[in-house]
Enzyme design. Structure first.
Site, short mmCIF file in Angstrom:
data_model
loop_
_atom_site.label_atom_id
_atom_site.label_comp_id
_atom_site.label_asym_id
_atom_site.label_seq_id
_atom_site.Cartn_x
_atom_site.Cartn_y
_atom_site.Cartn_z
N ILE A 533 49.08 39.19 42.79
CA ILE A 533 48.20 38.89 43.93
C ILE A 533 48.79 37.79 44.78
O ILE A 533 48.95 37.93 45.98
CB ILE A 533 46.79 38.50 43.43
CG1 ILE A 533 46.16 39.65 42.64
CG2 ILE A 533 45.90 38.09 44.60
CD1 ILE A 533 44.83 39.31 42.03
N ARG A 535 51.26 33.79 44.38
CA ARG A 535 51.86 32.72 43.58
C ARG A 535 51.13 31.43 43.93
O ARG A 535 51.20 30.95 45.05
CB ARG A 535 53.35 32.60 43.87
CG ARG A 535 54.12 33.90 43.65
CD ARG A 535 55.61 33.71 43.90
NE ARG A 535 56.30 34.99 43.89
CZ ARG A 535 56.73 35.61 42.79
NH1 ARG A 535 56.54 35.04 41.61
NH2 ARG A 535 57.34 36.77 42.87
N HIS A 537 49.89 27.27 43.07
CA HIS A 537 50.53 26.03 42.62
C HIS A 537 50.26 25.76 41.15
O HIS A 537 51.01 25.03 40.51
CB HIS A 537 50.06 24.85 43.48
CG HIS A 537 48.57 24.69 43.50
ND1 HIS A 537 47.78 25.30 44.44
CD2 HIS A 537 47.74 24.00 42.69
CE1 HIS A 537 46.52 24.99 44.22
NE2 HIS A 537 46.46 24.21 43.16
N SER A 538 49.20 26.35 40.60
CA SER A 538 48.91 26.14 39.18
C SER A 538 49.29 27.33 38.32
O SER A 538 49.13 27.30 37.10
CB SER A 538 47.41 25.84 39.00
OG SER A 538 46.63 26.94 39.44
N GLY A 539 49.80 28.40 38.92
CA GLY A 539 50.19 29.59 38.18
C GLY A 539 50.12 30.82 39.07
O GLY A 539 49.52 30.79 40.15
N ASN A 540 50.73 31.90 38.60
CA ASN A 540 50.73 33.15 39.37
C ASN A 540 49.53 34.00 38.97
O ASN A 540 49.20 34.11 37.79
CB ASN A 540 52.03 33.92 39.12
CG ASN A 540 53.24 33.16 39.62
OD1 ASN A 540 53.12 32.32 40.50
ND2 ASN A 540 54.40 33.45 39.07
N LEU A 541 48.91 34.65 39.95
CA LEU A 541 47.72 35.46 39.73
C LEU A 541 48.08 36.94 39.77
O LEU A 541 48.72 37.40 40.71
CB LEU A 541 46.65 35.16 40.78
CG LEU A 541 46.14 33.72 40.82
CD1 LEU A 541 45.11 33.56 41.93
CD2 LEU A 541 45.52 33.33 39.49
N LYS A 555 45.62 34.61 35.32
CA LYS A 555 46.51 33.54 35.78
C LYS A 555 47.57 33.29 34.70
O LYS A 555 47.25 33.00 33.55
CB LYS A 555 45.74 32.26 36.05
CG LYS A 555 46.65 31.11 36.55
CD LYS A 555 45.93 29.78 36.60
CE LYS A 555 44.93 29.73 37.72
NZ LYS A 555 44.33 28.38 37.85
N ASP A 657 40.35 20.79 45.98
CA ASP A 657 41.12 21.86 46.63
C ASP A 657 40.18 22.76 47.41
O ASP A 657 40.30 23.99 47.36
CB ASP A 657 41.90 22.65 45.58
CG ASP A 657 42.94 23.57 46.21
OD1 ASP A 657 43.34 23.31 47.36
OD2 ASP A 657 43.35 24.55 45.56
#
Length: 915
Positions: A533, A535, A537-541, A555, A657
């Site tokens: 979906i 990339r 900042h805390s992980g790829n979705l 995630k 955020d």
């Protein structure tokens, strides 16, 4: 004589026949018009539309809104922006069966009107005269009926921003007269039909923001009239077809956010009319063709970011005469900036060349850009005067006398690898031999300097580190006490899913299911890029489907990249906090040492950033977006979620955020807050802790290091930007990475006034259709947004008061007219005036002015030091009065003033000053 009588008799008979004929025609038309009126009245009833738009006594062709007639017959119906009755709002449905009998209908527009349900099959059987069908933003679901391919007269088909699923029917390729086709922002899957290559009259083709896969059909190159092509935010793969170079009339070309590979075809140089080329966020590579653009190109926006392009950027890209935005960040471009001059009339808006390997000195070509991100390259030398200011980022380069640059050793190695000299930031070469006397003199000075510096550093370390050690010891003692109170045996099977050593401990048994790694591999097809979906900042979705068919979002966190702190914080939050406005957390997989996985419920409408905006089918710059009722619903939902974090969690949690992309929307546009990995307890961030200990002033804005202090007023500020985005329809105001947002806010905020409602129409999203009541709601939201955006954190409203204001937006801008006495009216006006002053009066005041306003507010409260508390309690009473209307308390049943809905910020300013 007989002949004359016969002639006269014949003439009389002919005249009688003509009279009877015209009488029959008139009667037929009257009956036809009456029957069509009955059809529309039945449609009004089935859709729950208000009678004021279609009154029973009026003539539909003359008096009814949105009705178009020709020769007495109805040929057009436009119910976009219509309001429903109270009963109609309770159960909206796609109930348009009466239309089946309007066989001459050529135009039907219901955009923005909620019609939950599927498109009827008979649309493509009974309405064969249709030329325009617009069902955008209608909450339509299910599949597109194959029979729509029978509407061969159709010129415009707009089904965007709905919940349509399954494959795009190939029968749409039979609509040979089609000029506008918009299927964007749905959930279509599969490949794009090859039959679309037959739509030779197509001017606009938009299938963005779906789940389409496979290659882009090369046959689309035959659509020679095409002007707008948008395939962004899908999962298209394979190279860009060279045949697209035959679309010589193309103006907008957007293939961004897909999985396209290969190089840019040489044939695209034939697209001489392009104004927008966006192919960023793909897997493209290689060098750009030198002649991709000509010096006479009309290009205004060029986006190539986040690919694997290499080599040099063609010089012509820097000097395109109409260029406004150049974004080539996060590639492998290299080389020197061109030394060519520019025309003073060719001022551009923004250039982003960050995270490449450009080197050498900065050149005057940069003068044409107002906003510049040059970070993450290897530029050397001194920073020129034209590359300065708050709209410029030059970090992580090799520039002389600038902060946050690359280490000199890395810069020297880079230049050496290219056979170039590097002057080590202009510092003298300390390895050269010196005379004995000079050496002795330098040595004595060095000793003195080192002694002074050493003493100062020791003093600073003692002053800074000692309070930190004390705080850490106190926290350690408090945690130990908590562990002593909460020790219990661990459930079986929990040991294998423990957080890493050193992390905050929490109960994993309360955190949903413990998924196995194999389950997640199967759900995501081994984390295939087609399911990626975005990339983060805390992980790829990744999107995926569990074994039972439930859609989920997974995630993937790479612990080796230092992202462990975020997922641990998120797990801790979900273990302690639970609210319907937080993204539903389904489970986790922590068995892998190097990678961790968090599983969430899939949100059908994605986030606010992707659901609110889409390109208009017109050639203008306008944006078409959600209707106002849905926007207000989203704003209130997000405020409720933040209010829970700020006021119902102990200690208060700061989201940190808040932006449109972190506001997730389910299938009913209900809000679920996401991006919770950044959440902190208020005042618990490292810098904030130091600030409290040393009593340093705090800012609610991000620091130069990119770390945001964890105070609730920062969330309020960011939420104000979200509200402004909802009001104005300006893309990306709430994004922290948008360099233009600050400038736009400074231009827009002067149009928000509590005294002049019409001013807000200057910044209102032009795609919104609002009546007088809705305009007042827009006005109220704009006022709330401006109060949230106050540059002084202590003067921003609390989130719970923002919730009250959004629940009662009209009370923010309307005076109380129920009171009959002059004194009551005076109190109302005074209260409203105080609220106006609290929001706007101090907009440019100094800190001393704020103190003066606070003192005045306390005095006017009529209770010495209790004035502030009185304001806070009034807000609470209003809230309780809304839930308990029968308690006999007259104060809870009266209409609340605007200052009670959102109390004056000065009343609680002292609280944040002590953070």
């Amino acid at each position: 004589m007989v002949d004359q009588r016969r002639s006269a008799l014949g003439f009389v008979l002919l005249l009688l026949c003509l009279v009877l004929f015209f009488d029959c025609v008139v009667v037929g038309q009257t009956q036809s018009r009456f029957s069509e009126k009955l059809i529309l009245l039945n449609l009004r009833s089935s859709l729950g539309l208000r009678g004021t738009d279609w009154p029973i006594k009026g003539d539909p062709c003359v008096d009814w809104r949105g009705i178009q007639c020709e020769n007495g017959s109805i040929i057009g119906i436009n119910i976009s922006g219509f309001r429903r009755t109270r009963i109609g709002k309770l159960n909206p449905q796609f109930s348009v069966d009466p239309l089946r009998n309007l066989t001459r209908l050529s135009y039907f527009n219901a955009s923005g009107l909620a019609l939950p349900g599927t498109i009827p099959e008979w649309f493509g059987v009974s309405l064969l005269a249709l030329e325009v069908l617009d069902l955008s933003s209608c909450s339509v679901n299910g599949v597109v009926p194959f029979t729509l391919g029978n509407l061969t007269s159709l010129r415009t088909l707009n089904l965007s921003q709905n919940s349509l699923t399954s494959l795009v029917p190939s029968s749409l390729g039979q609509l040979l007269n089609l000029s506008q086709l918009d299927l964007s922002r749905n959930s279509f899957t599969g490949v794009l039909p090859q039959s679309f290559s037959s739509l030779k009259n197509l001017l606009t083709l938009d299938v963005s923001s779906n789940y389409l896969t496979g290659p882009i059909p090369p046959g689309l190159g035959a659509l020679s009239k095409l002007i707008h092509l948008n395939f962004s935010s899908n999962s298209f793969s394979s190279p860009i077809p060279s045949e697209l170079g035959d679309l010589v009339n193309l103006v907008d070309f957007d293939l961004s956010i897909n999985s396209l590979s290969g190089s840019v075809p040489q044939e695209l140089r034939k697209l001489s009319k392009l104004q927008l080329m966006a192919i960023g966020d793909n897997l493209l590579s290689g060098t750009l063709p030198v002649d991709l653009f000509s010096a006479e190109s009309q290009l205004q926006t060029l986006v190539l970011r986040e690919n694997g392009f290499s080599g040099s950027l063609p010089d012509v890209c820097w000097s395109l005469p109409k260029l406004r935005i150049l974004d080539i960040a996060k590639n492998n471009f290299t080389g020197l900036l061109p030394y060519s001059s520019y025309d003073s009339d060719q001022i551009a808006e923004m250039v982003d060349i960050s995270s490449n390997t450009f080197y050498g000195e900065l050149t005057p070509i940069l003068r044409r850009f107002r906003i510049m991100d040059l970070s993450g390259n290897y530029f050397e030398g001194k920073l020129p005067d034209y590359v300065t200011g708050e709209n410029v980022s030059v970090t992580s380069n090799c520039l002389r006398n600038e902060r946050r640059q690359k280490p000199s050793a890395i810069c020297a190695a880079f230049y050496k690898s290219r056979g170039l000299d590097f002057d080590d930031f202009g510092r003298p070469n300390l390895t050269q031999p010196t005379s004995k006397n000079a050496s002795s003199g330098i040595s004595r000075r060095t000793v003195i300097i080192l002694a002074a510096v050493g003493g100062g550093v020791a003093f600073i370390l003692l002053f800074v580190i000692l309070p930190i050690i004390l705080v850490l010891c106190m926290r350690h003692r408090r945690r130990a006490a908590q562990r002593g109170n909460n020790d219990r045996p661990k459930p079986a099977g929990e040991a294998s899913q423990q957080p890493p050593k050193g992390a905050q401990t929490f109960d994993l048994s309360r955190l949903g299911n413990a998924f196995s790694y194999e389950q997640l591999l199967q759900a995501t097809e081994e984390f295939n890029d087609a399911n990626l979906i975005k990339r983060g900042h805390s992980g790829n979705l990744f999107r995926g489907f569990l074994e039972n068919g439930i859609p989920v979002v997974i995630k993937k966190i790479d612990v080796r990249e230092g992202k462990s702190e975020g997922y641990i914080s998120e797990l801790e939050l979900f273990s302690k906090a639970g609210h319907q406005r937080l993204v539903p957390f389904l489970g986790h997989c922590l068995e892998n040492e190097s990678q961790k996985f968090l599983v969430y419920k899939f949100m059908r409408h994605g986030d606010l950033a992707s659901s609110l905006f889409r390109k208009s089918e017109n050639e203008g710059d306008g944006l078409k977006s959600l209707d106002w009722i849905t926007r207000l619903k989203i704003a209130l939902g997000a405020a409720e979620g933040l209010s829970y974090l700020h006021h119902e969690c102990s200690p208060p949690l700061v989201h940190r955020d808040v932006q449109a992309s972190s506001i997730l929307l389910d299938d009913k546009f209900e809000v679920r807050l996401g991006s919770l990995s950044e959440a902190y307890a208020q005042g618990d961030a490292y810098q904030s802790r130091i600030s409290r200990l040393l009593r340093l002033p705090q800012s609610s804005e991000p620091s130069s290091s990119g770390v945001t202090n964890a105070i609730c007023s920062y969330d309020v500020y960011c939420f104000g930007k979200v509200l402004l985005e909802l009001v104005t329809g300006k893309l990306g105001i709430s994004s922290p990475d948008n360099a233009l947002a600050k400038e736009y806010m400074e231009e827009a905020l002067p149009y928000i006034s509590t005294n002049e409602k019409e001013l807000v129409t200057k910044i209102l999203d032009p795609s919104l259709m609002v009546d007088e009541d809705l305009l007042e709601e827009v006005w109220a939201m704009a006022i709330i947004a401006k109060s949230c955006l106050n540059p002084k954190p202590t003067r921003r409203p609390l989130m719970r008061h923002i919730v009250n204001a959004l629940e009662n937006p009209l009370k923010v801008v309307r005076e109380d007219t129920n009171s009959g006495s002059g004194s009551s009216r005076l109190r109302t006006n005074s209260s409203r005036g105080s609220w106006n002053a609290a929001i706007f009066g101090s907009w440019r005041q100094s800190a001393s002015d704020v103190t003066a306003v606070q003192a005045g507010a306390t005095t006017s409260g009529g209770g010495g030091g209790g004035g502030g508390n009185g304001l806070r309690n009034s807000g609470s009473q209003g809230s309780s009065g809304r839930n308990n209307n029968n308690n006999g308390n007259s104060s809870s049943s009266r209409r609340r003033q605007s200052s009670e809905i959102v109390p004056e910020p000065a009343a609680y300013g002292v609280v944040e000053d002590n953070l």
